[in-house]
Write a protein that holds these residues in place. Structure first.
Motif, PDB file in Angstrom:
ATOM      1  N   PRO A 233       0.834  -1.212   0.000  1.00  0.00           N
ATOM      2  CA  PRO A 233       0.000   0.000   0.000  1.00  0.00           C
ATOM      3  C   PRO A 233       0.863   1.254   0.000  1.00  0.00           C
ATOM      4  N   ASP A 234       0.273   2.351  -0.489  1.00  0.00           N
ATOM      5  CA  ASP A 234       1.002   3.625  -0.481  1.00  0.00           C
ATOM      6  C   ASP A 234       0.574   4.520   0.668  1.00  0.00           C
ATOM      7  N   SER A 235      -0.372   4.032   1.474  1.00  0.00           N
ATOM      8  CA  SER A 235      -0.852   4.793   2.623  1.00  0.00           C
ATOM      9  C   SER A 235      -1.460   3.816   3.623  1.00  0.00           C
ATOM     10  N   LEU A 236      -1.608   4.262   4.886  1.00  0.00           N
ATOM     11  CA  LEU A 236      -2.064   3.359   5.941  1.00  0.00           C
ATOM     12  C   LEU A 236      -3.121   4.009   6.833  1.00  0.00           C
ATOM     13  N   PHE A 237      -4.218   3.297   7.028  1.00  0.00           N
ATOM     14  CA  PHE A 237      -5.190   3.632   8.069  1.00  0.00           C
ATOM     15  C   PHE A 237      -4.882   2.729   9.255  1.00  0.00           C
ATOM     16  N   VAL A 238      -4.588   3.320  10.418  1.00  0.00           N
ATOM     17  CA  VAL A 238      -4.170   2.568  11.598  1.00  0.00           C
ATOM     18  C   VAL A 238      -5.288   2.602  12.635  1.00  0.00           C
ATOM     19  N   SER A 239      -5.577   1.443  13.238  1.00  0.00           N
ATOM     20  CA  SER A 239      -6.774   1.285  14.069  1.00  0.00           C
ATOM     21  C   SER A 239      -6.701   1.918  15.447  1.00  0.00           C
ATOM     22  N   SER A 240      -5.513   2.196  15.974  1.00  0.00           N
ATOM     23  CA  SER A 240      -5.432   2.795  17.309  1.00  0.00           C
ATOM     24  C   SER A 240      -4.129   3.563  17.454  1.00  0.00           C
ATOM     25  N   GLU A 241      -4.127   4.478  18.429  1.00  0.00           N
ATOM     26  CA  GLU A 241      -2.929   5.308  18.612  1.00  0.00           C
ATOM     27  C   GLU A 241      -1.741   4.516  19.123  1.00  0.00           C
ATOM     28  N   GLN A 242      -1.982   3.459  19.904  1.00  0.00           N
ATOM     29  CA  GLN A 242      -0.866   2.627  20.346  1.00  0.00           C
ATOM     30  C   GLN A 242      -0.265   1.870  19.165  1.00  0.00           C
ATOM     31  N   MET A 243      -1.111   1.356  18.289  1.00  0.00           N
ATOM     32  CA  MET A 243      -0.611   0.709  17.068  1.00  0.00           C
ATOM     33  C   MET A 243       0.151   1.710  16.207  1.00  0.00           C
ATOM     34  N   LYS A 252      10.094   4.460  10.271  1.00  0.00           N
ATOM     35  CA  LYS A 252      11.411   5.063  10.502  1.00  0.00           C
ATOM     36  C   LYS A 252      12.523   4.066  10.217  1.00  0.00           C
ATOM     37  N   ARG A 253      12.323   2.822  10.614  1.00  0.00           N
ATOM     38  CA  ARG A 253      13.323   1.779  10.362  1.00  0.00           C
ATOM     39  C   ARG A 253      13.577   1.594   8.873  1.00  0.00           C
ATOM     40  N   ARG A 254      12.541   1.813   8.077  1.00  0.00           N
ATOM     41  CA  ARG A 254      12.658   1.637   6.629  1.00  0.00           C
ATOM     42  C   ARG A 254      13.014   2.935   5.904  1.00  0.00           C
ATOM     43  N   GLY A 255      13.148   4.025   6.659  1.00  0.00           N
ATOM     44  CA  GLY A 255      13.485   5.301   6.047  1.00  0.00           C
ATOM     45  C   GLY A 255      12.353   5.941   5.278  1.00  0.00           C
ATOM     46  N   LEU A 256      11.111   5.650   5.667  1.00  0.00           N
ATOM     47  CA  LEU A 256       9.936   6.202   4.996  1.00  0.00           C
ATOM     48  C   LEU A 256       9.371   7.361   5.805  1.00  0.00           C
ATOM     49  N   GLU A 257       9.129   8.492   5.136  1.00  0.00           N
ATOM     50  CA  GLU A 257       8.618   9.674   5.829  1.00  0.00           C
ATOM     51  C   GLU A 257       7.128   9.839   5.560  1.00  0.00           C
ATOM     52  N   ILE A 262       4.744   7.988   2.228  1.00  0.00           N
ATOM     53  CA  ILE A 262       3.568   7.185   2.552  1.00  0.00           C
ATOM     54  C   ILE A 262       2.591   8.031   3.364  1.00  0.00           C
ATOM     55  N   GLY A 263       1.316   7.892   3.081  1.00  0.00           N
ATOM     56  CA  GLY A 263       0.304   8.583   3.876  1.00  0.00           C
ATOM     57  C   GLY A 263      -0.066   7.750   5.093  1.00  0.00           C
ATOM     58  N   ILE A 264      -0.396   8.402   6.184  1.00  0.00           N
ATOM     59  CA  ILE A 264      -0.770   7.665   7.398  1.00  0.00           C
ATOM     60  C   ILE A 264      -1.716   8.497   8.244  1.00  0.00           C
ATOM     61  N   LEU A 265      -2.690   7.828   8.837  1.00  0.00           N
ATOM     62  CA  LEU A 265      -3.570   8.450   9.831  1.00  0.00           C
ATOM     63  C   LEU A 265      -4.019   7.371  10.803  1.00  0.00           C
ATOM     64  N   THR A 266      -4.531   7.799  11.946  1.00  0.00           N
ATOM     65  CA  THR A 266      -4.862   6.830  12.987  1.00  0.00           C
ATOM     66  C   THR A 266      -6.128   7.214  13.740  1.00  0.00           C
ATOM     67  N   PHE A 267      -6.734   6.233  14.366  1.00  0.00           N
ATOM     68  CA  PHE A 267      -7.818   6.492  15.312  1.00  0.00           C
ATOM     69  C   PHE A 267      -7.224   7.048  16.603  1.00  0.00           C
ATOM     70  N   LEU A 275       2.865  16.755  17.896  1.00  0.00           N
ATOM     71  CA  LEU A 275       4.258  17.100  18.185  1.00  0.00           C
ATOM     72  C   LEU A 275       5.249  16.468  17.213  1.00  0.00           C
ATOM     73  N   ILE A 276       4.821  15.406  16.514  1.00  0.00           N
ATOM     74  CA  ILE A 276       5.722  14.770  15.557  1.00  0.00           C
ATOM     75  C   ILE A 276       5.705  15.552  14.246  1.00  0.00           C
ATOM     76  N   TYR A 277       6.647  15.220  13.360  1.00  0.00           N
ATOM     77  CA  TYR A 277       6.666  15.873  12.040  1.00  0.00           C
ATOM     78  C   TYR A 277       6.599  14.826  10.944  1.00  0.00           C
ATOM     79  N   PRO A 278       5.657  15.026  10.000  1.00  0.00           N
ATOM     80  CA  PRO A 278       4.563  15.994  10.073  1.00  0.00           C
ATOM     81  C   PRO A 278       3.529  15.565  11.109  1.00  0.00           C
ATOM     82  N   PRO A 279       2.717  16.478  11.603  1.00  0.00           N
ATOM     83  CA  PRO A 279       1.702  16.115  12.597  1.00  0.00           C
ATOM     84  C   PRO A 279       0.758  15.042  12.050  1.00  0.00           C
ATOM     85  N   MET A 280       0.236  14.223  12.965  1.00  0.00           N
ATOM     86  CA  MET A 280      -0.567  13.059  12.581  1.00  0.00           C
ATOM     87  C   MET A 280      -2.044  13.415  12.384  1.00  0.00           C
ATOM     88  N   THR A 281      -2.581  13.025  11.237  1.00  0.00           N
ATOM     89  CA  THR A 281      -4.024  13.100  11.011  1.00  0.00           C
ATOM     90  C   THR A 281      -4.697  12.030  11.863  1.00  0.00           C
TER      91      THR A 281
END
Length: 327
Positions: A233-243, A252-257, A262-267, A275-281
């Motif tokens: 996938p080119d983006s990720l919907f994540v089910s929880s903030e701990q995940m 970060k381990r893979r060097g992906l920003e 990659i797009g990312i957002l979380t519940f 506080l992270i960069y870029p801020p989390m949706t």
């Protein structure tokens, strides 16, 4: 020692009115409640909790059984519960089940043995056994997940929240959103995966889902499995903030920003999300309101609302767009 009769004399009411007023009984008018509380405060009156518990065969405690107080959502829920309980003259026993069915069952037994007035439970799943409580007329309200049609529950609209979040990724131009989903036996995880799948199918895409535990390791494992696919996938919907924390570590381990590679957002919105960069949706849940509403429903049951129909309340979520999901 100041007694009820002393408070009654000071307030100019009957002793029975003092007891009902201090317990916020609906049959006592506001003016009498005010007079009694002013008198009790002036005299320094404190109820005899032990004697009262013996009379009622229950304590002035309610049990709150949640999966993880370290999770920001559950922390906010607990605060909502505590604030309402305190207004009602109740104290809260906090129990962490760690998403462990056996540990949850142990705490249910503890709640019974401690003669709590009621239980607020975030169940591991809808099959959680609460028969010990219901058979002993201890009211129960489910939080975040349900316990069947006959038990009060306060949840959030996870399906809609996940669907809206995934649709946002697609509108931003991410063509293959994947889902870092929670455990298949947990209701909220299933709801969020369902919302994700509905949005992808509506856009004519192919759902890509990996299930893992609702913690950082689960996030890292599902992210690794998704990104190791032949056509990842080119983006990720994540089910929880701990995940999400685990997913971020794997990226970060893979060097992906996020927001670039990659797009990312979380519940769940959390203090770290901005506080992270870029801020989390994020998909924001009204966690405090969930706890407060559930506690109010439980107080109603404790005060004689056993004849009420079971209530299933679903509170709305809100998508907060930040840089991590923008293309």
């Amino acid at each position: 020692m100041i007694k009820i009769v002393d408070v009654a004399r000071e307030a100019g009411v009957a002793p029975s009115t003092v007891s009902r007023a201090l317990n916020n009984h609906p049959t006592v008018g506001e003016e009498y409640v005010r007079r009694v509380k002013v008198a009790a405060e002036k005299l320094g009156y404190r109820p005899n909790g032990v004697a009262r518990s013996l009379r009622r065969q229950s304590t002035d405690f309610i049990a709150l059984i949640i999966p993880d107080i370290g999770n920001h959502f559950h922390t906010a829920v607990a605060r909502g519960v505590e604030d309402v309980a305190r207004e009602a003259g109740l104290s809260v026993l906090l129990c962490n089940s760690d998403e462990d069915a056996a540990k949850e069952a142990t705490y249910i037994g503890v709640a019974l043995s401690e003669k709590v007035a009621g239980v607020l439970l975030c169940p591991h799943n809808s099959d959680s056994d609460i028969s010990l409580l219901t058979e002993n007329s201890i009211p129960v309200v489910a939080i975040d997940r349900t316990l069947g049609e006959n038990i009060d529950a306060v949840t959030t609209d996870s399906v809609h929240g996940a669907r809206e979040a995934t649709a946002h990724l697609i509108r931003e131009g991410w063509t293959r959103p994947g889902c870092s989903a929670g455990p298949t036996d947990i209701e909220t995880a299933k709801w969020r995966a369902q919302g994700y799948v509905e949005a992808v199918l509506a856009a004519g895409g192919e759902p890509i889902v990996e299930h893992g535990t609702f913690d950082q390791q689960g996030g890292a494992d599902t992210a690794a499995a998704l990104l190791d696919r032949e056509d990842p996938p080119d983006s990720l919907f994540v089910s929880s903030e701990q995940m999400a924390l685990g997913v971020l570590a794997e990226l970060k381990r893979r060097g992906l920003e996020p927001g670039r590679d990659i797009g990312i957002l979380t519940f769940d919105d959390t203090p770290w999300a901005q506080l992270i960069y870029p801020p989390m949706t994020v998909v924001e849940q009204p966690a405090y309101d969930v706890g407060a509403k559930a506690a109010r429903m439980l107080v109603e049951r404790i005060r004689g609302g056993s004849r009420l129909e079971a209530r299933q309340v679903s509170l709305p979520t809100r998508l907060i767009v930040r840089g991590s999901s923008l293309r």
